[in-house]
Design a protein around this motif. Structure first.
Motif, PDB file in Angstrom:
ATOM      1  N   PHE A   1     -13.357 -14.035 -12.898  1.00  0.00           N
ATOM      2  CA  PHE A   1     -12.127 -14.499 -12.255  1.00  0.00           C
ATOM      3  C   PHE A   1     -10.901 -13.856 -12.903  1.00  0.00           C
ATOM      4  CE2 PHE A   1      -8.503 -17.352 -11.988  1.00  0.00           C
ATOM      5  CZ  PHE A   1      -8.463 -17.667 -10.644  1.00  0.00           C
ATOM      6  N   TRP A   2     -10.768 -14.028 -14.221  1.00  0.00           N
ATOM      7  CA  TRP A   2      -9.582 -13.526 -14.909  1.00  0.00           C
ATOM      8  C   TRP A   2      -9.568 -12.008 -14.972  1.00  0.00           C
ATOM      9  CZ3 TRP A   2      -5.851 -16.616 -14.690  1.00  0.00           C
ATOM     10  CH2 TRP A   2      -6.034 -17.985 -14.852  1.00  0.00           C
ATOM     11  N   GLY A   3     -10.742 -11.407 -15.048  1.00  0.00           N
ATOM     12  CA  GLY A   3     -10.802  -9.941 -15.042  1.00  0.00           C
ATOM     13  C   GLY A   3     -10.279  -9.366 -13.742  1.00  0.00           C
ATOM     14  N   PHE A   4     -10.742  -9.949 -12.624  1.00  0.00           N
ATOM     15  CA  PHE A   4     -10.297  -9.464 -11.318  1.00  0.00           C
ATOM     16  C   PHE A   4      -8.806  -9.707 -11.119  1.00  0.00           C
ATOM     17  CE2 PHE A   4      -9.400 -10.296  -6.817  1.00  0.00           C
ATOM     18  CZ  PHE A   4      -9.689  -9.040  -6.304  1.00  0.00           C
ATOM     19  N   TRP A   5      -8.390 -10.963 -11.301  1.00  0.00           N
ATOM     20  CA  TRP A   5      -6.987 -11.281 -11.045  1.00  0.00           C
ATOM     21  C   TRP A   5      -6.070 -10.666 -12.087  1.00  0.00           C
ATOM     22  CZ3 TRP A   5      -5.803 -12.130  -6.418  1.00  0.00           C
ATOM     23  CH2 TRP A   5      -6.710 -12.767  -5.574  1.00  0.00           C
ATOM     24  N   GLY A   6      -6.558 -10.503 -13.308  1.00  0.00           N
ATOM     25  CA  GLY A   6      -5.769  -9.827 -14.335  1.00  0.00           C
ATOM     26  C   GLY A   6      -5.524  -8.373 -13.973  1.00  0.00           C
ATOM     27  N   GLN A   7      -6.564  -7.721 -13.438  1.00  0.00           N
ATOM     28  CA  GLN A   7      -6.399  -6.328 -13.025  1.00  0.00           C
ATOM     29  C   GLN A   7      -5.414  -6.215 -11.860  1.00  0.00           C
ATOM     30  OE1 GLN A   7      -7.596  -3.489 -14.550  1.00  0.00           O
ATOM     31  NE2 GLN A   7      -6.106  -2.566 -13.171  1.00  0.00           N
ATOM     32  N   CYS A   8      -5.543  -7.134 -10.901  1.00  0.00           N
ATOM     33  CA  CYS A   8      -4.589  -7.138  -9.775  1.00  0.00           C
ATOM     34  C   CYS A   8      -3.166  -7.318 -10.292  1.00  0.00           C
ATOM     35  CB  CYS A   8      -4.929  -8.249  -8.784  1.00  0.00           C
ATOM     36  SG  CYS A   8      -6.429  -7.966  -7.832  1.00  0.00           S
ATOM     37  N   TYR A   9      -2.995  -8.273 -11.197  1.00  0.00           N
ATOM     38  CA  TYR A   9      -1.686  -8.556 -11.777  1.00  0.00           C
ATOM     39  C   TYR A   9      -1.142  -7.305 -12.474  1.00  0.00           C
ATOM     40  CZ  TYR A   9       1.801 -10.695 -14.856  1.00  0.00           C
ATOM     41  OH  TYR A   9       2.962 -11.004 -15.519  1.00  0.00           O
TER      42      TYR A   9
ATOM     43  N   ALA B   1       0.837  -1.210   0.000  1.00  0.00           N
ATOM     44  CA  ALA B   1       0.000   0.000   0.000  1.00  0.00           C
ATOM     45  C   ALA B   1       0.867   1.254   0.000  1.00  0.00           C
ATOM     46  CB  ALA B   1      -0.938  -0.004   1.200  1.00  0.00           C
ATOM     47  N   ASP B   2       2.041   1.168   0.597  1.00  0.00           N
ATOM     48  CA  ASP B   2       2.945   2.316   0.607  1.00  0.00           C
ATOM     49  C   ASP B   2       3.431   2.689  -0.800  1.00  0.00           C
ATOM     50  OD1 ASP B   2       2.700   2.637   3.326  1.00  0.00           O
ATOM     51  OD2 ASP B   2       4.549   1.579   3.809  1.00  0.00           O
ATOM     52  N   SER B   3       3.258   1.764  -1.752  1.00  0.00           N
ATOM     53  CA  SER B   3       3.597   2.063  -3.150  1.00  0.00           C
ATOM     54  C   SER B   3       2.401   2.634  -3.896  1.00  0.00           C
ATOM     55  CB  SER B   3       4.052   0.789  -3.872  1.00  0.00           C
ATOM     56  OG  SER B   3       5.276   0.344  -3.365  1.00  0.00           O
ATOM     57  N   GLY B   4       1.258   2.652  -3.237  1.00  0.00           N
ATOM     58  CA  GLY B   4       0.052   3.188  -3.872  1.00  0.00           C
ATOM     59  C   GLY B   4      -0.942   2.135  -4.297  1.00  0.00           C
ATOM     60  N   LEU B   5      -0.662   0.869  -4.002  1.00  0.00           N
ATOM     61  CA  LEU B   5      -1.600  -0.198  -4.351  1.00  0.00           C
ATOM     62  C   LEU B   5      -2.731  -0.255  -3.331  1.00  0.00           C
ATOM     63  CD1 LEU B   5       1.064  -2.837  -5.302  1.00  0.00           C
ATOM     64  CD2 LEU B   5      -0.632  -1.867  -6.864  1.00  0.00           C
ATOM     65  N   ALA B   6      -3.883  -0.698  -3.787  1.00  0.00           N
ATOM     66  CA  ALA B   6      -5.037  -0.804  -2.898  1.00  0.00           C
ATOM     67  C   ALA B   6      -4.805  -1.898  -1.858  1.00  0.00           C
ATOM     68  CB  ALA B   6      -6.286  -1.139  -3.701  1.00  0.00           C
ATOM     69  N   ILE B   7      -5.317  -1.683  -0.660  1.00  0.00           N
ATOM     70  CA  ILE B   7      -5.276  -2.728   0.365  1.00  0.00           C
ATOM     71  C   ILE B   7      -6.420  -3.700   0.083  1.00  0.00           C
ATOM     72  CG2 ILE B   7      -4.168  -1.264   2.094  1.00  0.00           C
ATOM     73  CD1 ILE B   7      -6.958  -0.953   3.394  1.00  0.00           C
ATOM     74  N   TYR B   8      -6.394  -4.873   0.711  1.00  0.00           N
ATOM     75  CA  TYR B   8      -7.387  -5.910   0.432  1.00  0.00           C
ATOM     76  C   TYR B   8      -8.820  -5.397   0.559  1.00  0.00           C
ATOM     77  CZ  TYR B   8      -3.479  -9.151   0.716  1.00  0.00           C
ATOM     78  OH  TYR B   8      -2.296  -9.788   0.510  1.00  0.00           O
ATOM     79  N   ALA B   9      -9.071  -4.588   1.560  1.00  0.00           N
ATOM     80  CA  ALA B   9     -10.428  -4.097   1.783  1.00  0.00           C
ATOM     81  C   ALA B   9     -10.921  -3.229   0.624  1.00  0.00           C
ATOM     82  CB  ALA B   9     -10.490  -3.307   3.090  1.00  0.00           C
ATOM     83  N   ASP B  10     -10.004  -2.644  -0.138  1.00  0.00           N
ATOM     84  CA  ASP B  10     -10.390  -1.713  -1.193  1.00  0.00           C
ATOM     85  C   ASP B  10     -10.184  -2.226  -2.614  1.00  0.00           C
ATOM     86  OD1 ASP B  10     -11.016   0.098   0.800  1.00  0.00           O
ATOM     87  OD2 ASP B  10      -9.056   1.084   0.715  1.00  0.00           O
ATOM     88  N   VAL B  11      -9.435  -3.301  -2.784  1.00  0.00           N
ATOM     89  CA  VAL B  11      -9.036  -3.734  -4.124  1.00  0.00           C
ATOM     90  C   VAL B  11     -10.237  -4.088  -5.002  1.00  0.00           C
ATOM     91  CG1 VAL B  11      -8.663  -6.204  -3.671  1.00  0.00           C
ATOM     92  CG2 VAL B  11      -7.246  -5.021  -5.342  1.00  0.00           C
ATOM     93  N   ALA B  12     -11.319  -4.535  -4.415  1.00  0.00           N
ATOM     94  CA  ALA B  12     -12.495  -4.909  -5.209  1.00  0.00           C
ATOM     95  C   ALA B  12     -13.603  -3.859  -5.143  1.00  0.00           C
ATOM     96  CB  ALA B  12     -13.023  -6.261  -4.738  1.00  0.00           C
ATOM     97  N   LYS B  13     -13.292  -2.699  -4.656  1.00  0.00           N
ATOM     98  CA  LYS B  13     -14.310  -1.648  -4.563  1.00  0.00           C
ATOM     99  C   LYS B  13     -14.439  -0.934  -5.912  1.00  0.00           C
ATOM    100  CE  LYS B  13     -14.406  -0.872   0.361  1.00  0.00           C
ATOM    101  NZ  LYS B  13     -14.147   0.014   1.466  1.00  0.00           N
ATOM    102  N   LEU B  14     -15.055  -1.636  -6.822  1.00  0.00           N
ATOM    103  CA  LEU B  14     -15.325  -1.111  -8.151  1.00  0.00           C
ATOM    104  C   LEU B  14     -16.818  -1.261  -8.416  1.00  0.00           C
ATOM    105  CD1 LEU B  14     -12.367  -2.741 -10.115  1.00  0.00           C
ATOM    106  CD2 LEU B  14     -12.526  -0.384  -9.326  1.00  0.00           C
ATOM    107  N   GLU B  15     -17.361  -0.383  -9.227  1.00  0.00           N
ATOM    108  CA  GLU B  15     -18.798  -0.381  -9.495  1.00  0.00           C
ATOM    109  C   GLU B  15     -19.288  -1.741 -10.009  1.00  0.00           C
ATOM    110  OE1 GLU B  15     -21.910   1.989 -12.321  1.00  0.00           O
ATOM    111  OE2 GLU B  15     -20.156   3.067 -11.592  1.00  0.00           O
ATOM    112  N   ALA B  16     -18.502  -2.365 -10.886  1.00  0.00           N
ATOM    113  CA  ALA B  16     -18.913  -3.656 -11.453  1.00  0.00           C
ATOM    114  C   ALA B  16     -19.113  -4.721 -10.376  1.00  0.00           C
ATOM    115  CB  ALA B  16     -17.874  -4.127 -12.465  1.00  0.00           C
TER     116      ALA B  16
END
Length: 177
Positions: A101-109, A62-77
């Motif tokens: 599945f691939w959309g979520f994990w692909g975005q994280c990647y 998160a110190d690099s600017g990445l979302a924390i677990y609680a926020d990583v999936a906070k998207l409208e979709a």
């Protein structure tokens, strides 16, 4: 071997719980009073270790600017479907809705690949290079992992990969039926 000074030096260990907390003023005073000597002692023990496993939490990224677990999936979709991070992390999505599945994990990647790491990563990497990666124990572990063979002649890593591929093929076949 752990030095006699380490064994005889009282270390202040207090479980502070899963949520954010702050030490009492008395505890804070104790911690700060011994901070320098405790840090020096910790450095000495770590320097003498044959193996050192450093675990960090999501806050390190998160110190690099990445979302924390609680926020990583906070998207409208996802919120439109009433899905949060723990819901999306369920492996069943690979079979049920591979696009999700691939959309979520692909975005994280992609997020992790495109985000520049903060200087803490370089510090840990340099530290590992200096003290651990080239140690006799590390070399021994690498040699053992590369030559270990199971009864069928596969390495543990090769077997794990083969089993994962087989499981994915079975899930794909079930999805096609």
């Amino acid at each position: 071997a752990v030095s006699k000074a380490f064994v005889e030096t009282p270390c202040l260990v207090i479980a502070m719980g899963a949520g954010p907390t702050a030490p009492s003023s008395e505890l804070r005073t104790q911690l700060l009073a011994n901070l320098e000597s405790q840090c020096a002692l910790a450095a000495q023990v770590i320097r003498k270790a044959d193996v050192f496993l450093l675990c960090t939490g999501a806050g390190f990224s998160a110190d690099s600017g990445l979302a924390i677990y609680a926020d990583v999936a906070k998207l409208e979709a996802y919120s439109a479907r009433n899905l949060d991070y723990s819901d999306i992390c369920q492996p069943r999505w690979l079979a049920m809705e591979p696009e999700l599945f691939w959309g979520f994990w692909g975005q994280c990647y992609n997020d992790y690949r495109s985000t520049a790491p903060h200087e803490g990563y370089a510090m840990v990497d340099a530290w590992a290079d200096k003290w651990f990666r080239k140690s006799t124990v590390a070399e021994s572990i690498r040699a053992r992992l590369s030559t270990d063979k199971l009864a069928d002649g596969q390495s543990p890593r090769s077997r794990m990969i083969a089993e994962q591929q087989q499981e994915q093929q079975q899930q794909h076949q079930q999805q096609q039926e």
